[in-house]
Scaffold this active site. Structure first.
Site, PDB file in Angstrom:
ATOM      1  N   HIS A 140     -25.167  -5.626 -20.089  1.00  0.00           N
ATOM      2  CA  HIS A 140     -26.408  -5.910 -20.467  1.00  0.00           C
ATOM      3  C   HIS A 140     -27.214  -6.297 -19.084  1.00  0.00           C
ATOM      4  O   HIS A 140     -28.199  -5.828 -18.761  1.00  0.00           O
ATOM      5  CB  HIS A 140     -26.392  -7.334 -21.429  1.00  0.00           C
ATOM      6  CG  HIS A 140     -27.693  -7.738 -21.660  1.00  0.00           C
ATOM      7  ND1 HIS A 140     -28.415  -7.430 -22.723  1.00  0.00           N
ATOM      8  CD2 HIS A 140     -28.715  -8.453 -20.747  1.00  0.00           C
ATOM      9  CE1 HIS A 140     -29.708  -8.084 -22.740  1.00  0.00           C
ATOM     10  NE2 HIS A 140     -29.695  -8.695 -21.700  1.00  0.00           N
ATOM     11  N   GLU A 141     -26.420  -7.226 -18.282  1.00  0.00           N
ATOM     12  CA  GLU A 141     -26.813  -7.488 -16.948  1.00  0.00           C
ATOM     13  C   GLU A 141     -27.048  -6.474 -15.892  1.00  0.00           C
ATOM     14  O   GLU A 141     -27.940  -6.341 -15.021  1.00  0.00           O
ATOM     15  CB  GLU A 141     -26.256  -8.641 -16.418  1.00  0.00           C
ATOM     16  CG  GLU A 141     -26.447 -10.085 -17.282  1.00  0.00           C
ATOM     17  CD  GLU A 141     -27.576 -10.335 -17.719  1.00  0.00           C
ATOM     18  OE1 GLU A 141     -28.616 -10.151 -17.025  1.00  0.00           O
ATOM     19  OE2 GLU A 141     -27.923 -11.128 -18.789  1.00  0.00           O
ATOM     20  N   HIS A 150     -30.311  -4.623 -16.517  1.00  0.00           N
ATOM     21  CA  HIS A 150     -31.364  -5.266 -15.646  1.00  0.00           C
ATOM     22  C   HIS A 150     -31.216  -4.693 -14.141  1.00  0.00           C
ATOM     23  O   HIS A 150     -32.348  -4.418 -13.584  1.00  0.00           O
ATOM     24  CB  HIS A 150     -31.226  -6.507 -15.631  1.00  0.00           C
ATOM     25  CG  HIS A 150     -31.737  -6.994 -17.015  1.00  0.00           C
ATOM     26  ND1 HIS A 150     -33.231  -6.904 -17.410  1.00  0.00           N
ATOM     27  CD2 HIS A 150     -31.014  -8.185 -17.996  1.00  0.00           C
ATOM     28  CE1 HIS A 150     -33.265  -7.813 -18.759  1.00  0.00           C
ATOM     29  NE2 HIS A 150     -32.184  -8.468 -18.995  1.00  0.00           N
ATOM     30  N   GLU A 179     -35.726  -5.772 -20.493  1.00  0.00           N
ATOM     31  CA  GLU A 179     -35.059  -5.976 -21.480  1.00  0.00           C
ATOM     32  C   GLU A 179     -34.653  -4.575 -22.104  1.00  0.00           C
ATOM     33  O   GLU A 179     -33.871  -4.390 -22.761  1.00  0.00           O
ATOM     34  CB  GLU A 179     -35.524  -7.205 -22.598  1.00  0.00           C
ATOM     35  CG  GLU A 179     -34.384  -7.411 -23.391  1.00  0.00           C
ATOM     36  CD  GLU A 179     -33.257  -8.371 -22.875  1.00  0.00           C
ATOM     37  OE1 GLU A 179     -32.374  -8.573 -23.501  1.00  0.00           O
ATOM     38  OE2 GLU A 179     -33.506  -8.872 -21.598  1.00  0.00           O
TER      39      GLU A 179
END
Length: 501
Positions: free
Chosen positions: A264-265, A268, A294
């Site tokens: 997820h990170e 980004h 996001e």
């Protein structure tokens, strides 16, 4: 030098100040000793004040006016024309914010964090309530200073997601809610069709960290321009295109492992690392908005990382890395467990189907707080009501309710909607990707993520903040932001997973 060149010099300095503040914030979340809170609050307040005053100075306004004339003949989507346009929007907003308010927001945020940590550890909302009142009061001051012709929440949404307002978000969320809740009820009727017990197995945290690091590097996260550390709440932060860092958290149970938070990170971070170097040190050198940002973390985490093709490639490596812990578990069984729908109290642990409901819950509470329809003391009760209505769960414990997220330590509301917009925009972009890359699943199954990353860099990442969310999505997909692609995606995926079709 031209006015545009002089303006850029000012923007470079302001960017440097903001990134220095980001570095101090990263340190506070990772390595700063507990005794440093007061000093860090003062440091952040000072940097925020200097950056704000430098940006809103009369000289900056004059340079901006002159630069607008200089770029008048350029193509509308050129870097310089967009830089002036976005800077004008930011300047108009920031000039309405008095310096003492900017300083207060930075200082109060730093002070609130350790209070939140203690309140969360004790599960006691009353400990954090006084700080939450400050958050709401400062958000109300920001909304009043910026001004709006509609509702107060419109001003805060526009700060986060330019071009959207409360009514548009309410309409989008109502479409999602009307389809998610009935689908969730159908899934719950057949919850026994997916076995999640495999996720209760334990694997040594360092082994999980090592594997997650290898995975995100293979996806395309550049460790020459980043690093991964541990924090209480996973996040990504950028100090420039050449230094984009991520954090994760890890526990022994695979259910609370670090793999998906790391993916997820890294989504980004790959976005930030993919911004055009020509935009460096300007207001364009960041993601379009929290929602578009996001969209990339959720796209990589869910639409890629929780997909069958992903596990066709990585599952044998996972079995080998986890030293026999999953030897007798089949690839399909593990895939199904990773995608199981289990309504939960904690947003960051929520499954893909119910995640948006957590965001909607916060959206409703924030609106009512801002508009004076709900007091800070009433938040836990309002939270419990929404949890029952949306997720079908009984009232949560203190730490699993409104204390679970760090976001309300920041004196600004209106940011949570980006998490749901991210799901929606990510699915809309992926529909477009699949039309452009018809062999995508085969490429992922072969461990080739370059085509997907390359497409995203060219069509999304490269532009940084040149376009508003609506402009970017329209430019890439040919349509405005819409709920349909995400609804089609989850109905197909979970209809198949739970044999509902």
């Amino acid at each position: 030098m031209s006015a545009l060149a002089d303006l850029k010099e000012v923007l470079f300095e302001v960017s440097d100040l903001h990134q220095a503040a980001e570095l101090l914030g990263w340190d506070q979340e990772t390595y700063m000793p507990a005794g440093g809170v007061a000093d860090r609050a003062n440091q952040l307040g000072t940097l925020s004040r200097i950056a704000h005053e430098r940006f809103v100075a009369a000289k900056t306004g004059r340079l901006l006016e002159a630069a607008q004339s200089e770029v008048a003949g350029l193509a509308d989507d050129s870097d310089d024309a967009r830089l002036v346009r976005v800077t004008r929007r930011d300047w108009d907003q920031e000039t309405r914010l008095p310096s003492d308010l900017v300083v207060a927001m930075a200082r109060e945020g730093a002070i609130s964090r350790p209070v939140w940590q203690e309140a969360r550890a004790k599960g006691d909302w009353s400990l954090f309530a006084p700080r939450m009142r400050i958050t709401v009061e400062l958000a109300q001051r920001v909304a009043e200073a910026i001004g709006t012709t509609g509702r107060a929440y419109d001003a805060l949404i526009d700060l986060n997601e330019p071009g959207l307002d409360t009514a548009q978000v309410e309409h989008l969320f109502s479409q999602l809610r009307d389809r998610i809740v009935p689908l969730l009820r159908r899934v719950q009727e057949h919850s026994d069709r997916v076995d999640v017990s495999v996720l209760n197995r334990e694997v040594e945290p360092q082994t999980q960290l090592n594997f997650s690091t290898r995975v995100v590097e293979r996806l395309g996260y550049d460790f020459e321009r980043g690093r991964q550390d541990l924090s209480a709440h996973p996040f990504c932060t950028s100090f420039g295109i050449g230094d984009v860092r991520i954090t994760t958290r890890v526990k022994p149970s695979l259910r609370e492992g670090c793999l998906f938070s790391s993916i997820h990170e890294s989504g980004h971070a790959m976005y930030e690392q993919g911004i055009s170097p020509a935009l460096a040190r300007t207001p364009l050198a960041m993601g379009t908005s929290p929602g578009v940002h996001e969209s990339q973390s959720r796209l990589w985490e869910n639409l890629v990382g929780r997909g069958r093709a992903f596990w066709q490639h990585f599952y044998p490596e996972l079995q080998a890395a986890f030293n026999g812990a999953l030897n007798e578990v089949g690839e399909e069984e593990f895939y199904r467990a990773c995608n199981a729908v289990r309504p939960s109290y904690v947003r960051v642990d929520a499954d893909e189907l119910t995640y948006n409901l957590h965001v909607m819950l916060r959206f409703e509470i924030e609106k009512e707080l801002l508009e004076g329809q709900l007091s800070v003391e009433e938040v836990p009760e309002a939270w419990a009501v929404q949890v029952k209505e949306y997720l079908g769960l009984e009232p949560p414990s203190g730490s699993e309710g409104p204390l679970q997220d760090i976001h309300w330590t920041q004196p600004m509301l209106g940011g949570f909607i980006g998490y749901a917009l991210g799901n929606v925009i990510g699915a809309q972009l992926m529909e477009c990707v699949r039309m452009r890359l018809p062999r995508l699943d085969a490429q992922i199954a072969a461990g080739d993520f370059a085509p997907l990353l390359g497409w995203l860099r060219e069509n999304v990442y490269l532009h940084g903040r040149k376009f508003t969310p609506q402009e970017l999505v329209q430019r890439v997909t040919g349509r405005a932001i819409e709920a349909g692609p995400w609804i089609r995606y989850v109905e197909c995926k979970f209809g198949d997973l739970y044999e509902l079709n």
